[in-house]
Design a protein around this motif. Structure first.
Motif, PDB file in Angstrom:
ATOM      1  N   SER A 151      -4.005 -28.635   6.649  1.00  0.00           N
ATOM      2  CA  SER A 151      -4.511 -27.313   6.248  1.00  0.00           C
ATOM      3  C   SER A 151      -5.480 -27.434   5.073  1.00  0.00           C
ATOM      4  O   SER A 151      -6.503 -26.742   5.026  1.00  0.00           O
ATOM      5  N   LYS A 152      -5.188 -28.312   4.139  1.00  0.00           N
ATOM      6  CA  LYS A 152      -6.062 -28.436   2.968  1.00  0.00           C
ATOM      7  C   LYS A 152      -7.348 -29.180   3.322  1.00  0.00           C
ATOM      8  O   LYS A 152      -8.407 -28.906   2.755  1.00  0.00           O
ATOM      9  N   GLY A 153      -7.260 -30.114   4.278  1.00  0.00           N
ATOM     10  CA  GLY A 153      -8.488 -30.733   4.783  1.00  0.00           C
ATOM     11  C   GLY A 153      -9.378 -29.677   5.421  1.00  0.00           C
ATOM     12  O   GLY A 153     -10.605 -29.677   5.250  1.00  0.00           O
ATOM     13  N   ALA A 154      -8.756 -28.749   6.138  1.00  0.00           N
ATOM     14  CA  ALA A 154      -9.518 -27.660   6.766  1.00  0.00           C
ATOM     15  C   ALA A 154     -10.150 -26.756   5.702  1.00  0.00           C
ATOM     16  O   ALA A 154     -11.277 -26.279   5.876  1.00  0.00           O
ATOM     17  N   VAL A 155      -9.431 -26.531   4.609  1.00  0.00           N
ATOM     18  CA  VAL A 155      -9.997 -25.697   3.530  1.00  0.00           C
ATOM     19  C   VAL A 155     -11.268 -26.347   2.980  1.00  0.00           C
ATOM     20  O   VAL A 155     -12.269 -25.657   2.704  1.00  0.00           O
ATOM     21  N   LEU A 156     -11.264 -27.661   2.855  1.00  0.00           N
ATOM     22  CA  LEU A 156     -12.458 -28.348   2.331  1.00  0.00           C
ATOM     23  C   LEU A 156     -13.643 -28.184   3.290  1.00  0.00           C
ATOM     24  O   LEU A 156     -14.768 -27.901   2.857  1.00  0.00           O
ATOM     25  N   GLN A 157     -13.413 -28.334   4.574  1.00  0.00           N
ATOM     26  CA  GLN A 157     -14.507 -28.172   5.536  1.00  0.00           C
ATOM     27  C   GLN A 157     -14.954 -26.713   5.634  1.00  0.00           C
ATOM     28  O   GLN A 157     -16.155 -26.432   5.752  1.00  0.00           O
ATOM     29  N   LEU A 158     -13.989 -25.800   5.578  1.00  0.00           N
ATOM     30  CA  LEU A 158     -14.328 -24.371   5.596  1.00  0.00           C
ATOM     31  C   LEU A 158     -15.214 -24.038   4.393  1.00  0.00           C
ATOM     32  O   LEU A 158     -16.202 -23.297   4.510  1.00  0.00           O
ATOM     33  N   THR A 159     -14.858 -24.596   3.245  1.00  0.00           N
ATOM     34  CA  THR A 159     -15.626 -24.362   2.015  1.00  0.00           C
ATOM     35  C   THR A 159     -17.087 -24.775   2.217  1.00  0.00           C
ATOM     36  O   THR A 159     -18.020 -24.040   1.866  1.00  0.00           O
ATOM     37  N   ARG A 160     -17.280 -25.954   2.791  1.00  0.00           N
ATOM     38  CA  ARG A 160     -18.659 -26.450   3.000  1.00  0.00           C
ATOM     39  C   ARG A 160     -19.403 -25.564   4.004  1.00  0.00           C
ATOM     40  O   ARG A 160     -20.578 -25.219   3.808  1.00  0.00           O
ATOM     41  N   ALA A 161     -18.723 -25.198   5.083  1.00  0.00           N
ATOM     42  CA  ALA A 161     -19.374 -24.401   6.136  1.00  0.00           C
ATOM     43  C   ALA A 161     -19.766 -23.021   5.601  1.00  0.00           C
ATOM     44  O   ALA A 161     -20.870 -22.524   5.882  1.00  0.00           O
ATOM     45  N   LEU A 162     -18.881 -22.387   4.830  1.00  0.00           N
ATOM     46  CA  LEU A 162     -19.178 -21.053   4.297  1.00  0.00           C
ATOM     47  C   LEU A 162     -20.272 -21.127   3.238  1.00  0.00           C
ATOM     48  O   LEU A 162     -21.136 -20.237   3.149  1.00  0.00           O
ATOM     49  N   ALA A 163     -20.248 -22.200   2.432  1.00  0.00           N
ATOM     50  CA  ALA A 163     -21.295 -22.371   1.409  1.00  0.00           C
ATOM     51  C   ALA A 163     -22.658 -22.439   2.079  1.00  0.00           C
ATOM     52  O   ALA A 163     -23.637 -21.831   1.612  1.00  0.00           O
TER      53      ALA A 163
END
Ligand SMILES: NC(=O)c1ccc[n+]([C@@H]2O[C@H](COP(=O)([O-])OP(=O)(O)OC[C@H]3O[C@@H](n4cnc5c(N)ncnc54)[C@H](OP(=O)(O)O)[C@@H]3O)[C@@H](O)[C@H]2O)c1
Length: 257
Positions: free
Chosen positions: A164-176
Motif C-alpha cells: 500500500s505504501k509503495g502504491a502511495v509513492l507511485q500515486l504521489t508521482r502520478a498526481l504530481a
C-alpha cells in the motif's frame, strides 16, 4: 523544536491557509495538526473518532489557534465527497493509515481490503476531492501523502502495508505530474520508525530494541523529527518541489543489507 520556537520561526505559505489533516485523532496526525495550527494555519482535523478530534481542536483553540474537527472515513469515496463538499483547502496532509502484522500466507481478504481501502484508495479519494476544489477555485495548493520507508523496502509480516505504501509513492508521482498545471504540488513523506503511543510498548521489548539496533542513528524517531520535512513540502519553501519522496528515518533506508 519547542512550541515557542515554532511560533517565532514561521514557514511562508502556512499562516492563514486552510489545512486538512486526515487521521488526526492520534499519533502523527494529531501532531501534524498541532504543528500546522501553531504555524498559523486554520486546521481541519479529520478522523472517524470524532470525539478525539473534537478534544484536540478544543485544546488548540484554547491555546489561541484555529482548528475545526471533521468526521471523515477516508476509505469511502462518497463519505469523502460528502464531508469535503464546499470546502477549499490550500494544504492537505493525507496521513490516515492502518497497518497489520501477519504472515502473507495468513493475510485474509478483509484485512487486505481494509489496508488498501484506507492507505491507497483513501489517499486518492482525499487528494482528488481536495485537488478538484483547488482547481475550481483557481488557487493551487500543496498535498503531502504520508507514506513509509516500507514503501521502498520490505520487512516480514507487512506485505499488504508495504504494498500500500509503495502504491502511495507511485500515486504521489502520478498526481504530481497531472496536477502541476493547476499549481498543485503533490509530495510524499516517508517516516521511518517513529515512537507513538501505539508502538511504545513494542519498542520496549527485546524484539523492538533489536529493531532499533538496525537503525544507523540507533534510535527511534520522534514525531517532531518529521516537522522540517512536513513544513518544507507544504510551505512555499518547497515551491519548486513536486513528485518527490522525503524519507525521515535516521538512515534506516541505507542500513546495511
Ligand atoms: N508511527 C510510525 O512509525 C509510522 C512510520 C511510517 C509511516 N507511518 C504512517 O503515518 C500515518 C499515521 O500513523 P500513526 O503511527 O500515527 O498511526 P495511528 O496512531 O494508528 O493513527 C492512524 C490514524 O488514521 C486514522 N484512520 C484510520 N483509518 C481511517 C479511515 N478509514 N478514515 C479516516 N481516518 C482513519 C485513525 O483515526 P480513526 O481511527 O479515528 O479514524 C488515526 O487517527 C499512517 O499513514 C502510517 O502508515 C507511521
Amino acid at each position: 523544536m519547542t512550541q515557542a520556537e515554532h511560533e517565532t520561526n514561521s514557514w511562508p505559505g502556512i499562516a492563514g491557509r486552510m489545512a486538512l489533516v486526515t487521521g488526526a485523532s492520534s499519533g502523527l496526525g494529531s501532531h501534524f495538526a498541532k504543528v500546522l495550527a501553531v504555524q498559523g494555519a486554520h486546521v481541519v482535523a479529520a478522523a472517524r473518532r470524532i470525539d478525539r478530534v473534537e478534544a484536540l481542536c478544543a485544546d488548540l483553540r484554547d491555546q489561541g489557534h484555529q482548528a475545526t474537527p471533521l468526521a471523515l472515513d477516508v476509505s469511502s469515496a462518497d463519505a469523502v465527497a460528502g464531508a469535503l463538499r464546499g470546502q477549499v483547502f490550500d494544504l492537505v496532509v493525507n496521513n490516515a493509515g492502518v497497518s497489520h502484522s501477519c504472515a502473507a500466507l495468513d493475510l485474509d481478504a478483509d484485512t487486505l481490503d481494509q489496508v488498501i481501502d484506507t492507505n491507497v484508495k483513501g489517499v486518492f479519494h482525499v487528494a482528488r476531492a481536495t485537488a478538484a476544489a483547488m482547481r475550481d477555485a483557481g488557487r493551487g495548493g500543496s498535498i503531502v501523502n504520508i507514506a513509509s520507508i516500507l514503501g521502498s523496502r520490505v520487512s516480514g509480516h507487512v506485505a499488504a502495508y508495504a504494498a500500500s505504501k509503495g502504491a502511495v509513492l507511485q500515486l504521489t508521482r502520478a498526481l504530481a505530474l497531472e496536477w502541476a498545471r493547476h499549481g498543485i504540488r503533490v509530495n510524499a513523506l516517508s517516516p521511518g520508525y517513529i515512537e507513538t503511543e501505539l508502538n511504545r510498548d513494542f519498542f520496549a521489548t527485546d524484539k523492538g530494541q533489536a529493531l532499533i539496533g538496525r537503525v544507523p542513528q540507533r534510535r527511534l524517531g520522534q514525531p517532531q523529527d518529521l516537522d522540517g520535512a512536513l513544513l518544507l513540502l507544504l510551505s512555499d519553501m518547497g515551491r519548486f518541489m513536486t513528485g518527490v519522496d522525503i524519507a525521515v528515518d535516521g538512515g534506516h533506508l541505507v542500513s546495511s543489507l
